[in-house]
Design a protein around this motif. Structure first.
Motif, PDB file in Angstrom:
ATOM      1  N   GLY A 150       0.808  -1.223   0.000  1.00 19.80           N
ATOM      2  CA  GLY A 150       0.000   0.000   0.000  1.00 19.80           C
ATOM      3  C   GLY A 150       0.836   1.266   0.000  1.00 19.80           C
ATOM      4  N   ALA A 151       2.145   1.128   0.213  1.00 14.29           N
ATOM      5  CA  ALA A 151       3.015   2.310   0.262  1.00 14.29           C
ATOM      6  C   ALA A 151       3.312   2.801  -1.151  1.00 14.29           C
ATOM      7  N   LYS A 152       3.543   4.112  -1.236  1.00 15.31           N
ATOM      8  CA  LYS A 152       3.971   4.692  -2.509  1.00 15.31           C
ATOM      9  C   LYS A 152       5.369   5.253  -2.258  1.00 15.31           C
ATOM     10  N   ALA A 153       6.351   4.764  -2.986  1.00 13.54           N
ATOM     11  CA  ALA A 153       7.730   5.233  -2.785  1.00 13.54           C
ATOM     12  C   ALA A 153       8.111   6.186  -3.894  1.00 13.54           C
ATOM     13  N   GLU A 154       8.715   7.346  -3.488  1.00  9.64           N
ATOM     14  CA  GLU A 154       9.111   8.357  -4.468  1.00  9.64           C
ATOM     15  C   GLU A 154      10.518   8.845  -4.176  1.00  9.64           C
ATOM     16  N   LEU A 155      11.210   9.299  -5.216  1.00  9.25           N
ATOM     17  CA  LEU A 155      12.451  10.040  -5.026  1.00  9.25           C
ATOM     18  C   LEU A 155      12.065  11.494  -4.813  1.00  9.25           C
ATOM     19  N   LEU A 156      12.683  12.130  -3.829  1.00  5.57           N
ATOM     20  CA  LEU A 156      12.427  13.560  -3.593  1.00  5.57           C
ATOM     21  C   LEU A 156      13.767  14.285  -3.547  1.00  5.57           C
ATOM     22  N   GLU A 165      11.846  18.307  -6.741  1.00  8.57           N
ATOM     23  CA  GLU A 165      11.520  17.407  -7.853  1.00  8.57           C
ATOM     24  C   GLU A 165      11.180  16.056  -7.254  1.00  8.57           C
ATOM     25  N   THR A 166      10.176  15.397  -7.819  1.00 12.45           N
ATOM     26  CA  THR A 166       9.859  14.050  -7.349  1.00 12.45           C
ATOM     27  C   THR A 166       9.743  13.101  -8.529  1.00 12.45           C
ATOM     28  N   ALA A 167       9.983  11.830  -8.248  1.00 12.28           N
ATOM     29  CA  ALA A 167       9.798  10.793  -9.264  1.00 12.28           C
ATOM     30  C   ALA A 167       9.294   9.543  -8.561  1.00 12.28           C
ATOM     31  N   LEU A 168       8.325   8.899  -9.177  1.00 12.08           N
ATOM     32  CA  LEU A 168       7.755   7.694  -8.574  1.00 12.08           C
ATOM     33  C   LEU A 168       8.741   6.532  -8.698  1.00 12.08           C
ATOM     34  N   ILE A 169       8.982   5.841  -7.581  1.00  8.36           N
ATOM     35  CA  ILE A 169       9.760   4.605  -7.645  1.00  8.36           C
ATOM     36  C   ILE A 169       8.802   3.437  -7.898  1.00  8.36           C
ATOM     37  N   HIS A 170       7.816   3.318  -6.993  1.00  5.58           N
ATOM     38  CA  HIS A 170       6.870   2.209  -7.162  1.00  5.58           C
ATOM     39  C   HIS A 170       5.656   2.387  -6.249  1.00  5.58           C
ATOM     40  N   ASP A 171       4.501   1.988  -6.769  1.00  5.86           N
ATOM     41  CA  ASP A 171       3.305   1.842  -5.924  1.00  5.86           C
ATOM     42  C   ASP A 171       3.254   0.405  -5.472  1.00  5.86           C
ATOM     43  N   PHE A 172       3.399   0.184  -4.166  1.00  2.00           N
ATOM     44  CA  PHE A 172       3.515  -1.197  -3.683  1.00  2.00           C
ATOM     45  C   PHE A 172       2.149  -1.798  -3.392  1.00  2.00           C
ATOM     46  N   ASN A 173       1.820  -2.924  -4.029  1.00  7.09           N
ATOM     47  CA  ASN A 173       0.623  -3.638  -3.597  1.00  7.09           C
ATOM     48  C   ASN A 173       0.972  -4.898  -2.805  1.00  7.09           C
ATOM     49  N   ASP A 175       4.335  -6.112   0.280  1.00  4.59           N
ATOM     50  CA  ASP A 175       5.527  -5.613   0.985  1.00  4.59           C
ATOM     51  C   ASP A 175       6.726  -5.642   0.041  1.00  4.59           C
ATOM     52  N   GLY A 176       7.688  -4.763   0.271  1.00  2.00           N
ATOM     53  CA  GLY A 176       8.844  -4.737  -0.631  1.00  2.00           C
ATOM     54  C   GLY A 176      10.029  -3.983  -0.057  1.00  2.00           C
ATOM     55  N   ILE A 177      10.941  -3.633  -0.915  1.00  2.00           N
ATOM     56  CA  ILE A 177      12.185  -2.972  -0.514  1.00  2.00           C
ATOM     57  C   ILE A 177      12.528  -1.877  -1.508  1.00  2.00           C
ATOM     58  N   ILE A 178      13.224  -0.830  -1.020  1.00  2.00           N
ATOM     59  CA  ILE A 178      13.726   0.210  -1.934  1.00  2.00           C
ATOM     60  C   ILE A 178      15.159   0.570  -1.528  1.00  2.00           C
ATOM     61  N   GLN A 179      15.846   1.207  -2.461  1.00  4.65           N
ATOM     62  CA  GLN A 179      17.243   1.571  -2.228  1.00  4.65           C
ATOM     63  C   GLN A 179      17.547   2.884  -2.939  1.00  4.65           C
ATOM     64  N   GLY A 180      18.241   3.792  -2.243  1.00  8.64           N
ATOM     65  CA  GLY A 180      18.690   5.034  -2.870  1.00  8.64           C
ATOM     66  C   GLY A 180      20.204   5.021  -2.993  1.00  8.64           C
ATOM     67  N   ILE A 181      20.713   5.329  -4.171  1.00  8.95           N
ATOM     68  CA  ILE A 181      22.170   5.400  -4.352  1.00  8.95           C
ATOM     69  C   ILE A 181      22.522   6.702  -5.054  1.00  8.95           C
ATOM     70  N   HIS A 182      23.807   7.056  -5.012  1.00  9.08           N
ATOM     71  CA  HIS A 182      24.213   8.290  -5.691  1.00  9.08           C
ATOM     72  C   HIS A 182      25.656   8.178  -6.168  1.00  9.08           C
ATOM     73  N   ASN A 183      26.040   9.100  -7.043  1.00 10.30           N
ATOM     74  CA  ASN A 183      27.440   9.351  -7.325  1.00 10.30           C
ATOM     75  C   ASN A 183      27.596  10.822  -7.642  1.00 10.30           C
ATOM     76  N   THR A 184      28.823  11.309  -7.795  1.00 11.20           N
ATOM     77  CA  THR A 184      29.019  12.727  -8.116  1.00 11.20           C
ATOM     78  C   THR A 184      29.812  12.860  -9.412  1.00 11.20           C
ATOM     79  N   ASP A 185      29.525  13.918 -10.157  1.00 15.32           N
ATOM     80  CA  ASP A 185      30.233  14.161 -11.420  1.00 15.32           C
ATOM     81  C   ASP A 185      31.737  14.244 -11.181  1.00 15.32           C
TER      82      ASP A 185
END
Ligand code: NAP
Ligand code: MG
Length: 399
Positions: A150-156, A165-173, A175-185
């Motif tokens: 039932g959770a809605k996961a977004e990047l903010l 700015e936001t972007a949808l990761i997933h609408d969960f129907n 249970d699940g998992i999410i992960q945020g990663i990054h790098n720099t120019d």
């Protein structure tokens, strides 16, 4: 008695721990000091001295490396809870390699020493494959969450001016998992420049791979930064050196690598490099034959062996038992550093010595004289296992 080879500029020498510290001194005494009027600025990174200096010595050695441009490093203990007890440490000091890498902001290149009589598990690999691993970000600096159905996961993203700015990761129907990663120019550009510089330095083709067809923004950005820096800063130099840069998808790269003869540098993103460096090292046969060099984007070099302090052998050594520890990777750290110093200083004699030290080391093994780890792998008929010191003496006879 021939006169010893002179050096103009000191090498930064970083001593270390356990069996590799024992080997370090033997290599100097048996293979270097008789021939070279060795100039080094010495830093003792042995754990006792790191404790005594509150790890300042590690920082000082990295700063000295920046100043002089070339260092050679012995393997060092990265303390864990057991080491804290063993060495009576006041703190669980950080990995010296991590500290040095953070200061130099470099990329690690690992290359196996290839010898006749030890066939890689992929027998077409007759030339070494060098792996360059980007050592910042991605899944190694991730943020992870478990999410409920039932959770809605977004990047903010909140910009400096407060806009978002936001972007949808997933609408969960479920249970699940999410992960945020990054790098720099900045980090990606430093990685790219280290790779291009190193390829020019050893005159080898450079491959770079990622998954840009699937990761159209993230991995594609790596590809774009590499391409832009190559076009603007390195293309002409590569053409002049007769070497090539080429980008391909990671799965295509894997297929090409397996079919290849070796002889190139393969630059990988952080996770790919972690996995592929173990795969390539294992396939070439022995950790004791794997060399490693840290190259900073502005061209500072720190040479070492890829293996650790060989603790088990050291405890045998302390009990007075005979050891048969392979010193090849540590010898090649010295020869690599001496050669780099020689090239920077225009010192032909020193460069020639570095070449001959490597040739004598390889010849010793190809003559059938080797330490026990290689004895177990070698398919030479006349092979003979020797102890730690005998191996170095045999090399010196051929030097
Ligand atoms: P290791 O020192 O690389 O040794 C693991 C095993 O690999 C050894 O027990 C030995 O197998 C074999 N081996 C490695 N190098 C060899 C050589 N030159 N000749 C013959 N056999 C060799 O790894 P570790 O035992 O996991 O780590 C020991 C210490 O090293 C740890 O405190 C760790 O923090 C440190 N470390 C430092 C570095 C670095 O400074 N760059 C890197 C890795 C680990 P057998 O015992 O079966 O003969
Ligand atoms: Mg790994």
């Amino acid at each position: 008695m021939q006169e010893k080879i002179k050096m103009q500029t000191p090498l930064v020498e970083m001593d270390g721990d356990e069996m590799t510290r024992v080997i370090w001194k033997m290599i100097k005494d048996i293979l270097i000091l008789p021939y070279v009027d060795l100039k080094t600025e010495y830093y003792d990174l042995g754990l006792e001295n790191r404790e005594k200096t509150k790890d300042q010595v590690t920082f000082d050695s990295a700063e000295a490396t920046k100043k002089y441009g070339v260092a050679v490093k012995c393997a060092t203990i990265t303390p864990n809870a057991q080491r804290v007890d063993e060495y009576n440490l006041t703190q669980m000091w950080k990995s010296p390699n991590g500290t040095i890498r953070a200061i130099l902001d470099g990329t690690v290149f690992r290359t196996p020493v290839v010898v006749k009589g030890i066939t890689p598990f992929i027998p077409t690999w007759t030339k070494p494959i060098t792996i360059a691993r980007h050592a910042y970000g991605d899944v190694y600096k991730n943020t992870e969450l478990k999410v409920k159905a039932g959770a809605k996961a977004e990047l903010l993203v909140t910009n400096q001016d407060g806009s978002t700015e936001t972007a949808l990761i997933h609408d969960f129907n479920s249970d699940g998992i999410i992960q945020g990663i990054h790098n720099t120019d900045n980090s990606i550009a430093n990685f790219a420049r280290s790779c291009f510089n190193y390829a020019l330095d050893c005159k080898k083709d450079l491959w770079f791979s990622s998954k840009d067809t699937i990761s159209k923004t993230y991995d594609h950005h790596f590809k774009d930064i590499f391409a832009e820096i190559f076009e603007n800063e390195y293309k002409q130099k590569f053409d002049a050196a007769g070497i090539e840069y080429f980008y391909t998808l990671i799965d295509d790269a894997v297929a090409r690598v397996v079919r290849s003869q070796g002889g190139y540098i393969w630059a990988c993103k952080n996770y790919d490099g972690d996995v592929m460096s173990d795969m390539v090292a294992t396939a070439f046969g022995s950790l004791a034959m794997m060399t490693s060099v840290l190259v900073s984007p502005d061209g500072v070099y720190e040479y070492e062996a890829a293996h650790g302090t060989v603790q088990r052998h050291y405890y045998k050594h302390l009990k007075g038992e005979e050891t048969s520890t392979n010193s090849i990777a540590t010898i090649f750290a010295w020869s690599g550093a001496l050669r780099k110093r020689a090239i920077l200083d225009n010192n032909e004699e020193l460069k020639d010595f570095a070449d001959r030290l490597e040739q004598a080391s390889i010849k010793t093994i190809e003559d059938g004289i080797m330490t026990k780890d290689l004895y177990a792998l070698s398919n030479l008929e006349n092979k003979k296992a020797v102890n730690t010191e005998e191996f170095l003496v045999e090399i010196s006879k051929r030097l």
